[in-house]
Design a protein around this motif. Sequence first.
Motif, short mmCIF file in Angstrom:
data_model
loop_
_atom_site.label_atom_id
_atom_site.label_comp_id
_atom_site.label_asym_id
_atom_site.label_seq_id
_atom_site.Cartn_x
_atom_site.Cartn_y
_atom_site.Cartn_z
N ALA A 3 47.15 48.57 47.21
CA ALA A 3 48.05 47.58 47.09
C ALA A 3 49.00 47.40 48.18
O ALA A 3 49.69 46.43 48.32
N TRP A 4 49.43 48.65 48.97
CA TRP A 4 50.16 48.55 50.12
C TRP A 4 49.67 48.29 51.20
O TRP A 4 50.15 48.36 52.33
N PRO A 42 50.45 39.82 43.62
CA PRO A 42 51.23 40.32 42.75
C PRO A 42 50.85 41.47 41.78
O PRO A 42 51.46 42.53 41.49
N PHE A 43 49.67 41.30 41.36
CA PHE A 43 49.00 42.37 40.50
C PHE A 43 47.62 42.69 41.13
O PHE A 43 46.60 42.19 41.20
N VAL A 44 47.63 44.11 41.65
CA VAL A 44 46.33 44.82 42.00
C VAL A 44 45.79 45.73 40.90
O VAL A 44 46.41 46.59 40.48
N LEU A 45 44.56 45.58 40.57
CA LEU A 45 43.79 46.35 39.70
C LEU A 45 42.77 47.21 40.47
O LEU A 45 41.91 46.70 40.96
N GLY A 46 43.18 48.35 40.34
CA GLY A 46 42.25 49.45 41.06
C GLY A 46 41.15 50.01 39.99
O GLY A 46 41.62 50.44 38.91
N LEU A 47 39.86 50.06 40.42
CA LEU A 47 38.91 50.62 39.59
C LEU A 47 38.02 51.72 40.33
O LEU A 47 37.56 51.49 41.38
N ILE A 48 37.87 52.97 39.91
CA ILE A 48 37.38 53.70 40.39
C ILE A 48 36.07 54.12 39.80
O ILE A 48 36.06 54.45 38.52
N LEU A 49 34.77 53.80 40.50
CA LEU A 49 33.44 54.06 40.15
C LEU A 49 32.91 55.29 40.64
O LEU A 49 32.42 55.31 41.63
N GLY A 50 33.56 56.40 40.11
CA GLY A 50 33.35 58.11 41.08
C GLY A 50 32.53 58.93 40.12
O GLY A 50 31.82 58.63 39.15
N THR A 51 33.13 60.16 40.06
CA THR A 51 32.86 61.17 39.17
C THR A 51 32.93 60.64 37.65
O THR A 51 32.09 60.79 36.87
N GLY A 52 34.06 59.82 37.47
CA GLY A 52 34.30 59.13 36.33
C GLY A 52 34.63 57.95 36.49
O GLY A 52 34.41 57.37 37.68
N PRO A 88 44.02 40.30 36.59
CA PRO A 88 44.51 40.56 37.75
C PRO A 88 44.36 39.74 38.84
O PRO A 88 43.22 38.82 38.87
N HIS A 89 45.12 39.70 39.94
CA HIS A 89 45.06 38.95 41.15
C HIS A 89 43.79 39.25 42.08
O HIS A 89 43.38 38.47 42.86
N VAL A 90 43.43 40.53 42.16
CA VAL A 90 42.40 40.90 42.99
C VAL A 90 42.16 42.30 42.05
O VAL A 90 42.82 43.01 41.64
N ILE A 91 40.90 42.77 42.59
CA ILE A 91 40.24 44.17 42.12
C ILE A 91 39.88 44.85 43.06
O ILE A 91 39.04 44.24 44.04
N LEU A 132 46.92 50.37 37.64
CA LEU A 132 47.71 48.73 37.47
C LEU A 132 48.77 49.01 38.41
O LEU A 132 50.04 49.62 38.40
N VAL A 133 48.84 48.09 39.48
CA VAL A 133 50.10 47.84 40.04
C VAL A 133 50.59 46.48 40.29
O VAL A 133 50.13 45.53 40.59
N PHE A 134 51.94 46.47 39.81
CA PHE A 134 52.65 44.95 39.79
C PHE A 134 53.69 45.04 40.89
O PHE A 134 54.67 46.02 40.87
N ASN A 135 53.63 44.04 41.91
CA ASN A 135 54.58 43.89 42.91
C ASN A 135 54.83 45.33 43.58
O ASN A 135 55.97 45.66 43.80
N GLY A 136 54.04 45.94 43.82
CA GLY A 136 54.06 47.44 44.69
C GLY A 136 54.61 48.56 43.67
O GLY A 136 54.78 49.77 44.42
#
Length: 304
Positions: free
Chosen positions: A114-115, A123-133, A247-250, A138-142
Amino acid sequence: MLYGFDIGGTKIELAVFNHKLEQQYSERVDTPKSSYKDWLDCISTLVEKADKRFACQGSVGLGIPGFVNQENGLAEITNIRVADNKPILKDLSERLGREVRAENDANCFALSEAWADENQQYPFVLGLILGTGFGGGLVFNGKIHSGQIGMAGELGHLQLNYHALKLLGWDKAPIYSCGCGNHACLDTYLSGRGFEMLYRDLKGEGLSAQEIIRRFYLGDESAVDFVRIFTELCAISIGNIITALDPHVIILGGGLSNFDYLYQALPQALPSHLMRSALVPPIKKAKYGDSGGVRGAAALFLSR
């Protein structure tokens, strides 16, 4: 200076950043397993070395594989037994003479992304990890949204729904047990190991994710059909998340985020699992990769 820690069950990494989140220094050591005191000593020593190196008292942020319960202050990090169920923030703050903050490592990943300059427009960044799990942040305005007790973003423990079970086949859908004690959690399906287990159980052959993807690009019929199923499973599950959160972006991270076909296929598959007026957000590959955890931990002390 901003100090970010990536606290793992095997290694502890410290990275030092300036206020532009440009890395200045890093050090990695083995995670102490002998006692809680040794674990605290290890982190304290790394901080004190950094203070001396940069002639300042840097801020200290921790990325941990769990979370600190905001109601009782106790850490829930079951794969680091010496620190599990301990008041790690209170004890480290007292030792270091400064505030120490901690967040789940998936939240730190999302915060790091997000940074990024190109993502600060969202304004709203959703991070999704498709890794070991499979997990999220959820990040809102930093700023990370942690929820009431600190477990917001534990999206891996949402469970397969009607459409997912129908896709996998009512009478043959593999139902996996999850480390949380429940069954059919997304963590065991949308992760790298889930990718491999599903291929084994749906196609009858045990292959690594890398080999499945290699065969997919070669046009192997079994691999192509499996990727079709897996992409649809992702669209069903992520579609539910988009419907709930909008979210605004994934941003995708983890090993499977390097499967570039997903960035083409997911935006095409998602609309049929969303409301008519919903927008499919941009879906982007993580920029910072393995360094995202320490970078996000350091960013816990930044604000917009």
